[in-house]
Scaffold this active site. Structure first.
Site, PDB file in Angstrom:
ATOM      1  N   GLY A   1       0.811  -1.204   0.000  1.00  0.00           N
ATOM      2  CA  GLY A   1       0.000   0.000   0.000  1.00  0.00           C
ATOM      3  C   GLY A   1       0.850   1.262   0.000  1.00  0.00           C
ATOM      4  O   GLY A   1       2.087   1.212   0.054  1.00  0.00           O
ATOM      5  N   PHE A   2       0.190   2.389  -0.048  1.00  0.00           N
ATOM      6  CA  PHE A   2       0.862   3.693  -0.043  1.00  0.00           C
ATOM      7  C   PHE A   2       1.789   3.819   1.163  1.00  0.00           C
ATOM      8  O   PHE A   2       3.000   3.958   1.027  1.00  0.00           O
ATOM      9  CB  PHE A   2      -0.199   4.794  -0.063  1.00  0.00           C
ATOM     10  CG  PHE A   2       0.254   6.128   0.464  1.00  0.00           C
ATOM     11  CD1 PHE A   2       1.347   6.778  -0.087  1.00  0.00           C
ATOM     12  CD2 PHE A   2      -0.432   6.746   1.507  1.00  0.00           C
ATOM     13  CE1 PHE A   2       1.765   8.016   0.397  1.00  0.00           C
ATOM     14  CE2 PHE A   2      -0.027   7.975   1.994  1.00  0.00           C
ATOM     15  CZ  PHE A   2       1.067   8.614   1.445  1.00  0.00           C
TER      16      PHE A   2
ATOM     17  N   ASP B   1       0.843  -8.724   2.040  1.00  0.00           N
ATOM     18  CA  ASP B   1      -0.299  -7.990   1.494  1.00  0.00           C
ATOM     19  C   ASP B   1      -1.138  -8.964   0.687  1.00  0.00           C
ATOM     20  O   ASP B   1      -0.591  -9.842   0.009  1.00  0.00           O
ATOM     21  CB  ASP B   1       0.189  -6.842   0.595  1.00  0.00           C
ATOM     22  CG  ASP B   1      -0.816  -5.713   0.467  1.00  0.00           C
ATOM     23  OD1 ASP B   1      -1.970  -5.996   0.072  1.00  0.00           O
ATOM     24  OD2 ASP B   1      -0.443  -4.557   0.748  1.00  0.00           O
ATOM     25  N   ASN B   2      -2.467  -8.821   0.758  1.00  0.00           N
ATOM     26  CA  ASN B   2      -3.322  -9.646  -0.107  1.00  0.00           C
ATOM     27  C   ASN B   2      -3.660  -8.932  -1.406  1.00  0.00           C
ATOM     28  O   ASN B   2      -4.362  -9.487  -2.263  1.00  0.00           O
ATOM     29  CB  ASN B   2      -4.604 -10.062   0.625  1.00  0.00           C
ATOM     30  CG  ASN B   2      -5.535  -8.901   0.925  1.00  0.00           C
ATOM     31  OD1 ASN B   2      -5.189  -7.732   0.703  1.00  0.00           O
ATOM     32  ND2 ASN B   2      -6.704  -9.194   1.452  1.00  0.00           N
TER      33      ASN B   2
ATOM     34  N   ASN C   1      -5.160 -12.284  14.734  1.00  0.00           N
ATOM     35  CA  ASN C   1      -4.144 -13.227  14.246  1.00  0.00           C
ATOM     36  C   ASN C   1      -2.731 -12.710  14.481  1.00  0.00           C
ATOM     37  O   ASN C   1      -1.836 -13.454  14.896  1.00  0.00           O
ATOM     38  CB  ASN C   1      -4.349 -13.500  12.755  1.00  0.00           C
ATOM     39  CG  ASN C   1      -5.561 -14.362  12.470  1.00  0.00           C
ATOM     40  OD1 ASN C   1      -6.054 -15.070  13.356  1.00  0.00           O
ATOM     41  ND2 ASN C   1      -6.057 -14.311  11.245  1.00  0.00           N
TER      42      ASN C   1
ATOM     43  N   ALA D   1      -1.726   0.427  13.072  1.00  0.00           N
ATOM     44  CA  ALA D   1      -2.084   1.692  12.448  1.00  0.00           C
ATOM     45  C   ALA D   1      -3.539   1.976  12.760  1.00  0.00           C
ATOM     46  O   ALA D   1      -4.441   1.433  12.137  1.00  0.00           O
ATOM     47  CB  ALA D   1      -1.869   1.622  10.941  1.00  0.00           C
TER      48      ALA D   1
ATOM     49  N   TYR E   1     -15.278   1.106   8.913  1.00  0.00           N
ATOM     50  CA  TYR E   1     -13.879   1.517   9.073  1.00  0.00           C
ATOM     51  C   TYR E   1     -13.627   2.044  10.487  1.00  0.00           C
ATOM     52  O   TYR E   1     -12.688   1.615  11.158  1.00  0.00           O
ATOM     53  CB  TYR E   1     -13.539   2.578   8.039  1.00  0.00           C
ATOM     54  CG  TYR E   1     -12.092   3.011   8.031  1.00  0.00           C
ATOM     55  CD1 TYR E   1     -11.084   2.122   7.668  1.00  0.00           C
ATOM     56  CD2 TYR E   1     -11.733   4.308   8.374  1.00  0.00           C
ATOM     57  CE1 TYR E   1      -9.747   2.514   7.654  1.00  0.00           C
ATOM     58  CE2 TYR E   1     -10.402   4.712   8.350  1.00  0.00           C
ATOM     59  CZ  TYR E   1      -9.419   3.817   7.999  1.00  0.00           C
ATOM     60  OH  TYR E   1      -8.103   4.206   7.984  1.00  0.00           O
TER      61      TYR E   1
ATOM     62  N   LYS F   1     -11.242   0.131  13.446  1.00  0.00           N
ATOM     63  CA  LYS F   1     -10.074   0.742  14.066  1.00  0.00           C
ATOM     64  C   LYS F   1     -10.232   0.836  15.582  1.00  0.00           C
ATOM     65  O   LYS F   1      -9.268   0.635  16.335  1.00  0.00           O
ATOM     66  CB  LYS F   1      -9.816   2.123  13.459  1.00  0.00           C
ATOM     67  CG  LYS F   1      -9.362   2.085  12.005  1.00  0.00           C
ATOM     68  CD  LYS F   1      -8.053   1.328  11.851  1.00  0.00           C
ATOM     69  CE  LYS F   1      -7.504   1.363  10.443  1.00  0.00           C
ATOM     70  NZ  LYS F   1      -6.236   0.612  10.309  1.00  0.00           N
TER      71      LYS F   1
ATOM     72  N   ARG G   1      -9.721   9.869  -1.601  1.00  0.00           N
ATOM     73  CA  ARG G   1      -9.212  10.817  -0.620  1.00  0.00           C
ATOM     74  C   ARG G   1      -9.005  12.169  -1.280  1.00  0.00           C
ATOM     75  O   ARG G   1      -8.702  12.260  -2.465  1.00  0.00           O
ATOM     76  CB  ARG G   1      -7.926  10.282   0.016  1.00  0.00           C
ATOM     77  CG  ARG G   1      -8.217   9.187   1.026  1.00  0.00           C
ATOM     78  CD  ARG G   1      -6.982   8.615   1.654  1.00  0.00           C
ATOM     79  NE  ARG G   1      -6.366   7.595   0.820  1.00  0.00           N
ATOM     80  CZ  ARG G   1      -5.425   6.761   1.264  1.00  0.00           C
ATOM     81  NH1 ARG G   1      -5.007   6.839   2.502  1.00  0.00           N
ATOM     82  NH2 ARG G   1      -4.916   5.853   0.448  1.00  0.00           N
TER      83      ARG G   1
END
Length: 330
Positions: free
Chosen positions: A11-12, A32-33, A100, A115, A146, A150, A187
């Site tokens: 990712g970014f 990463d998936n 996990n 994160a 989301y 988190k 975004r």
């Protein structure tokens, strides 16, 4: 040699973290998936003998042979377009994926960092947002998948810290930008720059008075690194406290890109935060950290990156743009 597992590596943000920890002389295992990640973000790292990549979904059992000194859980859809399109996967990576990886950290005796995000504050009633503010979140709204993922991440991480004595860290990330963002991920910054590069009008949701605070990715990575290496286990805000309205930001992008697009306004999505500004007093005190890159400099670097992309990349993710009403100026 220290060994670190970084999830969301393609990712970014994950790709920048991989670079940083390789520079710190560590062996980096990226995972990463690729549901939202992109191998192009890390292809330059593949020849490095101290980097390996595992294509794996962390919501399934995670096995990594050998010792692990650090586990960094940065796997999650992070743009409104993504988490509104794949809400169940978003919840699963926050819940099952975190569980996990905490289990793996316990087995390996690794230090663990998650994160988290300013979205745990929801549409805040306290401004600027401090770490002791509990938030104002709608758990069943469109953004709940989301926000609550988190919030659960933070809760289970603290449970493992208190019950199992696991070394844990929690970073609450505020709006971040820089090279390798996806242009059409919903975004606000890449959306505005993408529209400018395509010659489209700049779309602002709401009246433009809502605020955001943008942190350049290098500053964020430095803050994350310092937090991981600290001995502080409670959440820490990492972001740039310099606040700007979305309307003003749109004008900044038009000036930066030298385009003459007009700004068009559309209705504000449900539960969109009206204000977003981190209080970084704790980061300053505990980590000796504060952002160094000005918005002017960071935007120029980011725009130069977007401008250098092949023209087809300006449009390649346009299939997501049907969700742009939920972009929420994130």
């Amino acid at each position: 040699m220290k060994r670190v597992l970084i999830t969301g590596a393609a990712g970014f943000l994950g790709s920048h973290l991989c670079e940083r920890f390789l520079k710190e002389g560590m062996y980096v295992i990226g995972m990463d998936n690729l549901i939202t990640g992109d191998m192009r973000n890390i292809e330059h790292l593949m020849p490095d003998p101290n980097f390996e990549f595992n294509h794996h979904d962390v919501t399934k059992y995670v096995h990594v042979p050998g010792e692990l000194d650090y586990i960094m859980h940065f796997a999650s859809p992070a743009s409104p377009i993504d988490y509104l399109k794949i809400p169940i996967q978003t919840l699963k990576v926050g819940a099952m994926g975190t569980h996990n990886l905490l289990g793996l950290a316990r087995a390996k005796k690794s230090r663990f960092i998650i994160a988290s995000t300013s979205e745990v504050y929801g549409d805040p009633l306290v401004h600027p947002q401090t770490e002791d503010y509990w938030g104002h979140v709608n758990p069943i709204g469109p953004r709940g998948c989301y926000d609550e993922a988190k919030r659960y991440q933070e809760a289970i991480t603290m449970a493992y810290h208190r019950y199992h004595g696991l070394e844990t860290r929690i970073v609450r990330i505020f709006n971040t930008y820089g090279p390798r963002m996806r242009l059409n991920d919903g975004r606000v910054l890449p959306a505005f720059m993408g529209q400018a590069l395509r010659g489209e009008d700049i779309t602002v949701f709401g009246d433009g008075s809502q605020t955001r605070s943008f942190c350049y990715v290098d500053d964020l990575v430095e803050g994350i690194y310092r937090l991981l290496m600290s001995d502080y286990s409670l959440p820490v805000n990492i972001g740039n406290p310099k606040e700007i309205t979305i309307g003003q930001f749109a004008e900044e992008i038009i000036k930066l890109t030298g385009t003459d697009q007009k700004v068009v306004y559309k209705p504000l999505p449900q539960d969109d935060p009206k204000q977003r500004q981190p209080d970084i007093s704790k980061a300053k005190e505990i980590l000796g950290w504060e952002p160094k890159v000005s918005r002017e400099e960071g935007l120029r670097i980011t725009y130069d990156y977007f401008r250098s992309l092949p023209k087809e990349r300006l449009y390649e993710e346009s299939n997501h743009r049907g969700f742009e009403g939920f972009s929420a100026n994130k």
